[in-house]
Design a protein around this motif. Sequence first.
Motif, PDB file in Angstrom:
ATOM      1  N   VAL A   1      65.466  96.581  42.751  1.00 52.15           N
ATOM      2  CA  VAL A   1      65.197  95.627  41.828  1.00 52.15           C
ATOM      3  C   VAL A   1      65.967  95.575  40.468  1.00 52.15           C
ATOM      4  CG1 VAL A   1      62.867  95.244  42.603  1.00 52.15           C
ATOM      5  CG2 VAL A   1      63.113  96.790  40.733  1.00 52.15           C
ATOM      6  N   LEU A   2      66.933  96.589  40.381  1.00 53.16           N
ATOM      7  CA  LEU A   2      68.022  96.966  39.263  1.00 53.16           C
ATOM      8  C   LEU A   2      67.299  96.924  38.142  1.00 53.16           C
ATOM      9  CD1 LEU A   2      70.766  94.534  40.269  1.00 53.16           C
ATOM     10  CD2 LEU A   2      70.518  97.075  41.179  1.00 53.16           C
ATOM     11  N   SER A   3      65.906  97.725  37.969  1.00 51.27           N
ATOM     12  CA  SER A   3      65.502  98.013  36.699  1.00 51.27           C
ATOM     13  C   SER A   3      64.878  99.424  36.782  1.00 51.27           C
ATOM     14  CB  SER A   3      64.339  96.985  36.468  1.00 51.27           C
ATOM     15  OG  SER A   3      63.692  97.244  35.439  1.00 51.27           O
ATOM     16  N   ASN A   4      65.228 100.248  35.879  1.00 55.54           N
ATOM     17  CA  ASN A   4      64.693 101.479  36.182  1.00 55.54           C
ATOM     18  C   ASN A   4      63.344 101.657  35.093  1.00 55.54           C
ATOM     19  OD1 ASN A   4      66.935 102.627  37.026  1.00 55.54           O
ATOM     20  ND2 ASN A   4      67.744 103.550  35.350  1.00 55.54           N
ATOM     21  N   PHE A   5      62.350 102.670  35.359  1.00 50.62           N
ATOM     22  CA  PHE A   5      61.315 102.545  34.479  1.00 50.62           C
ATOM     23  C   PHE A   5      61.336 103.261  33.363  1.00 50.62           C
ATOM     24  CE2 PHE A   5      60.852 106.921  36.192  1.00 50.62           C
ATOM     25  CZ  PHE A   5      60.599 107.056  37.377  1.00 50.62           C
TER      26      PHE A   5
ATOM     27  N   LYS B   1      52.870 112.729  27.666  1.00 55.74           N
ATOM     28  CA  LYS B   1      51.803 111.878  28.465  1.00 55.74           C
ATOM     29  C   LYS B   1      51.891 111.872  29.718  1.00 55.74           C
ATOM     30  CE  LYS B   1      49.853 108.368  26.185  1.00 55.74           C
ATOM     31  NZ  LYS B   1      48.772 108.773  25.746  1.00 55.74           N
ATOM     32  N   ARG B   2      53.061 111.965  30.301  1.00 60.69           N
ATOM     33  CA  ARG B   2      53.493 112.240  31.678  1.00 60.69           C
ATOM     34  C   ARG B   2      53.094 110.562  31.986  1.00 60.69           C
ATOM     35  NH1 ARG B   2      52.800 117.238  34.881  1.00 60.69           N
ATOM     36  NH2 ARG B   2      53.978 119.063  33.607  1.00 60.69           N
ATOM     37  N   GLU B   3      53.746 109.694  31.710  1.00 61.56           N
ATOM     38  CA  GLU B   3      53.494 108.172  32.116  1.00 61.56           C
ATOM     39  C   GLU B   3      54.705 107.582  32.411  1.00 61.56           C
ATOM     40  OE1 GLU B   3      51.103 106.256  29.121  1.00 61.56           O
ATOM     41  OE2 GLU B   3      49.405 107.562  29.382  1.00 61.56           O
ATOM     42  N   VAL B   4      54.673 106.937  33.607  1.00 60.95           N
ATOM     43  CA  VAL B   4      55.856 105.994  33.925  1.00 60.95           C
ATOM     44  C   VAL B   4      55.391 104.565  33.991  1.00 60.95           C
ATOM     45  CG1 VAL B   4      57.461 107.654  34.810  1.00 60.95           C
ATOM     46  CG2 VAL B   4      56.091 106.625  36.258  1.00 60.95           C
ATOM     47  N   LEU B   5      56.330 103.615  33.532  1.00 57.96           N
ATOM     48  CA  LEU B   5      56.168 102.290  33.666  1.00 57.96           C
ATOM     49  C   LEU B   5      57.371 101.511  34.134  1.00 57.96           C
ATOM     50  CD1 LEU B   5      54.768  99.282  32.879  1.00 57.96           C
ATOM     51  CD2 LEU B   5      55.510  99.528  30.351  1.00 57.96           C
ATOM     52  N   GLY B   6      57.181 100.704  34.993  1.00 60.67           N
ATOM     53  CA  GLY B   6      58.412  99.958  35.736  1.00 60.67           C
ATOM     54  C   GLY B   6      58.069  98.919  36.516  1.00 60.67           C
ATOM     55  N   VAL B   7      59.099  98.032  36.866  1.00 60.97           N
ATOM     56  CA  VAL B   7      58.876  96.892  37.724  1.00 60.97           C
ATOM     57  C   VAL B   7      58.677  97.443  39.289  1.00 60.97           C
ATOM     58  CG1 VAL B   7      60.153  95.007  38.599  1.00 60.97           C
ATOM     59  CG2 VAL B   7      60.421  95.744  36.289  1.00 60.97           C
TER      60      VAL B   7
ATOM     61  N   GLY C   1      50.781  86.508  26.858  1.00 60.63           N
ATOM     62  CA  GLY C   1      50.895  87.427  26.304  1.00 60.63           C
ATOM     63  C   GLY C   1      51.286  88.589  27.101  1.00 60.63           C
ATOM     64  N   ILE C   2      51.382  88.809  28.443  1.00 60.45           N
ATOM     65  CA  ILE C   2      51.856  89.952  29.262  1.00 60.45           C
ATOM     66  C   ILE C   2      53.281  90.317  29.534  1.00 60.45           C
ATOM     67  CG2 ILE C   2      51.265  91.175  31.399  1.00 60.45           C
ATOM     68  CD1 ILE C   2      48.546  89.287  31.310  1.00 60.45           C
ATOM     69  N   SER C   3      53.956  90.849  28.487  1.00 63.32           N
ATOM     70  CA  SER C   3      55.296  90.939  28.729  1.00 63.32           C
ATOM     71  C   SER C   3      55.602  92.089  27.976  1.00 63.32           C
ATOM     72  CB  SER C   3      55.805  89.794  27.927  1.00 63.32           C
ATOM     73  OG  SER C   3      57.512  89.976  28.234  1.00 63.32           O
ATOM     74  N   PRO C   4      55.974  93.301  28.696  1.00 70.60           N
ATOM     75  CA  PRO C   4      56.343  94.468  28.229  1.00 70.60           C
ATOM     76  C   PRO C   4      57.547  94.637  27.472  1.00 70.60           C
ATOM     77  CG  PRO C   4      56.430  94.569  30.693  1.00 70.60           C
ATOM     78  CD  PRO C   4      55.823  93.220  30.306  1.00 70.60           C
ATOM     79  N   LYS C   5      57.483  95.430  26.401  1.00 72.97           N
ATOM     80  CA  LYS C   5      58.632  95.726  25.628  1.00 72.97           C
ATOM     81  C   LYS C   5      59.629  96.379  26.400  1.00 72.97           C
ATOM     82  CE  LYS C   5      60.066  97.175  21.000  1.00 72.97           C
ATOM     83  NZ  LYS C   5      59.677  97.947  20.012  1.00 72.97           N
TER      84      LYS C   5
ATOM     85  N   PHE D   1      61.615  95.308  28.817  1.00 74.58           N
ATOM     86  CA  PHE D   1      61.632  94.646  29.953  1.00 74.58           C
ATOM     87  C   PHE D   1      61.883  92.912  29.901  1.00 74.58           C
ATOM     88  CE2 PHE D   1      59.598  98.155  31.173  1.00 74.58           C
ATOM     89  CZ  PHE D   1      60.436  98.981  32.286  1.00 74.58           C
ATOM     90  N   GLU D   2      62.432  92.409  28.738  1.00 76.25           N
ATOM     91  CA  GLU D   2      62.292  91.090  28.471  1.00 76.25           C
ATOM     92  C   GLU D   2      63.269  90.418  29.405  1.00 76.25           C
ATOM     93  OE1 GLU D   2      61.473  93.375  24.759  1.00 76.25           O
ATOM     94  OE2 GLU D   2      63.077  93.685  26.157  1.00 76.25           O
ATOM     95  N   ASN D   3      64.309  91.084  30.150  1.00 72.59           N
ATOM     96  CA  ASN D   3      64.970  90.226  31.088  1.00 72.59           C
ATOM     97  C   ASN D   3      64.522  90.223  32.412  1.00 72.59           C
ATOM     98  OD1 ASN D   3      65.230  93.125  31.498  1.00 72.59           O
ATOM     99  ND2 ASN D   3      67.320  92.859  32.542  1.00 72.59           N
ATOM    100  N   ILE D   4      63.438  90.735  32.637  1.00 74.80           N
ATOM    101  CA  ILE D   4      62.543  90.608  34.026  1.00 74.80           C
ATOM    102  C   ILE D   4      61.878  89.207  33.908  1.00 74.80           C
ATOM    103  CG2 ILE D   4      61.068  91.671  35.592  1.00 74.80           C
ATOM    104  CD1 ILE D   4      63.715  93.362  35.198  1.00 74.80           C
ATOM    105  N   GLU D   5      62.086  88.452  35.201  1.00 71.39           N
ATOM    106  CA  GLU D   5      61.430  87.447  35.339  1.00 71.39           C
ATOM    107  C   GLU D   5      59.733  87.280  35.489  1.00 71.39           C
ATOM    108  OE1 GLU D   5      63.451  89.271  37.435  1.00 71.39           O
ATOM    109  OE2 GLU D   5      65.069  88.108  37.580  1.00 71.39           O
ATOM    110  N   GLU D   6      59.605  86.368  34.792  1.00 68.39           N
ATOM    111  CA  GLU D   6      58.029  85.871  34.784  1.00 68.39           C
ATOM    112  C   GLU D   6      57.566  85.937  36.221  1.00 68.39           C
ATOM    113  OE1 GLU D   6      56.029  84.553  32.158  1.00 68.39           O
ATOM    114  OE2 GLU D   6      57.629  85.312  31.031  1.00 68.39           O
ATOM    115  N   GLY D   7      56.327  86.593  36.470  1.00 67.20           N
ATOM    116  CA  GLY D   7      55.701  86.391  37.671  1.00 67.20           C
ATOM    117  C   GLY D   7      56.126  87.993  38.701  1.00 67.20           C
ATOM    118  N   SER D   8      56.827  88.607  37.875  1.00 61.83           N
ATOM    119  CA  SER D   8      57.145  90.119  38.341  1.00 61.83           C
ATOM    120  C   SER D   8      56.072  91.018  38.169  1.00 61.83           C
ATOM    121  CB  SER D   8      58.423  90.685  37.653  1.00 61.83           C
ATOM    122  OG  SER D   8      59.648  89.535  37.984  1.00 61.83           O
ATOM    123  N   MET D   9      56.042  92.072  39.020  1.00 59.36           N
ATOM    124  CA  MET D   9      54.941  92.794  39.238  1.00 59.36           C
ATOM    125  C   MET D   9      55.150  94.290  38.588  1.00 59.36           C
ATOM    126  SD  MET D   9      52.909  94.428  42.477  1.00 59.36           S
ATOM    127  CE  MET D   9      51.989  95.983  42.404  1.00 59.36           C
ATOM    128  N   PHE D  10      54.525  94.777  37.680  1.00 56.35           N
ATOM    129  CA  PHE D  10      54.729  95.946  36.792  1.00 56.35           C
ATOM    130  C   PHE D  10      53.557  96.856  37.411  1.00 56.35           C
ATOM    131  CE2 PHE D  10      57.399  93.202  34.519  1.00 56.35           C
ATOM    132  CZ  PHE D  10      58.246  93.560  33.935  1.00 56.35           C
TER     133      PHE D  10
END
Length: 181
Positions: free
Chosen positions: A26-30, A49-55, A124-128, A130-139
């Motif tokens: 998906v060409l997006s690192n977490f 914290k040992r947390e990862v957030l990604g697409v 209001g669900i748009s993670p900082k 990841f602004e370039n990631i399309e609407e409807g994408s799963m995180f």
Amino acid sequence: LPIYNALITTEDTGLQRISLVDSPAVLSNFLAFEENKQPLQFSIQDEEKREVLGVVMRADFPIYRNDSQNGEYYVKYGKETIKLMAQKMLSDGVQNKVNLQHQENTDVKGVEMFECFIKDTEMGISPKGFENIEEGSMFARFKVNNDDIWNGIKDGDFKGFSLEGLFVFQLEQSPEEKEIE
């Protein structure tokens, strides 16, 4: 190249596991987070914290594939398929099935999803970050208690997520084909 839309059409289709990979399709690192919730710059911290957030999957994003059965092609996951995939993943209880680089017998323990959402800027669900990631994408957001995996993330061995699952591929029609039909 032909473009196929991935669909969930039966009980047997859908996401089965998430893989930690070094090169996400998906060409997006977490992002990795330390205790103060700032993105981790892949340096060792005292209290992490040992947390990862990604697409997990980008909506309507063509992903190049080349296999012996179909040759070269692209596959896309539409917004509705992604929504259904997320719902089915949670109802099937497979959100904590994680492996490494899509390799068999590499399932890992101590990597657990605690958040899953669909990007919806209007709600209001748009993670900082990841602004370039399309609407409807799963995180997804995972807690990483496994020391080996966390060290691999910090070392850059794992940079993002990739899904594994069974999907029905439907050839996408060109606008001309749709008009003729």
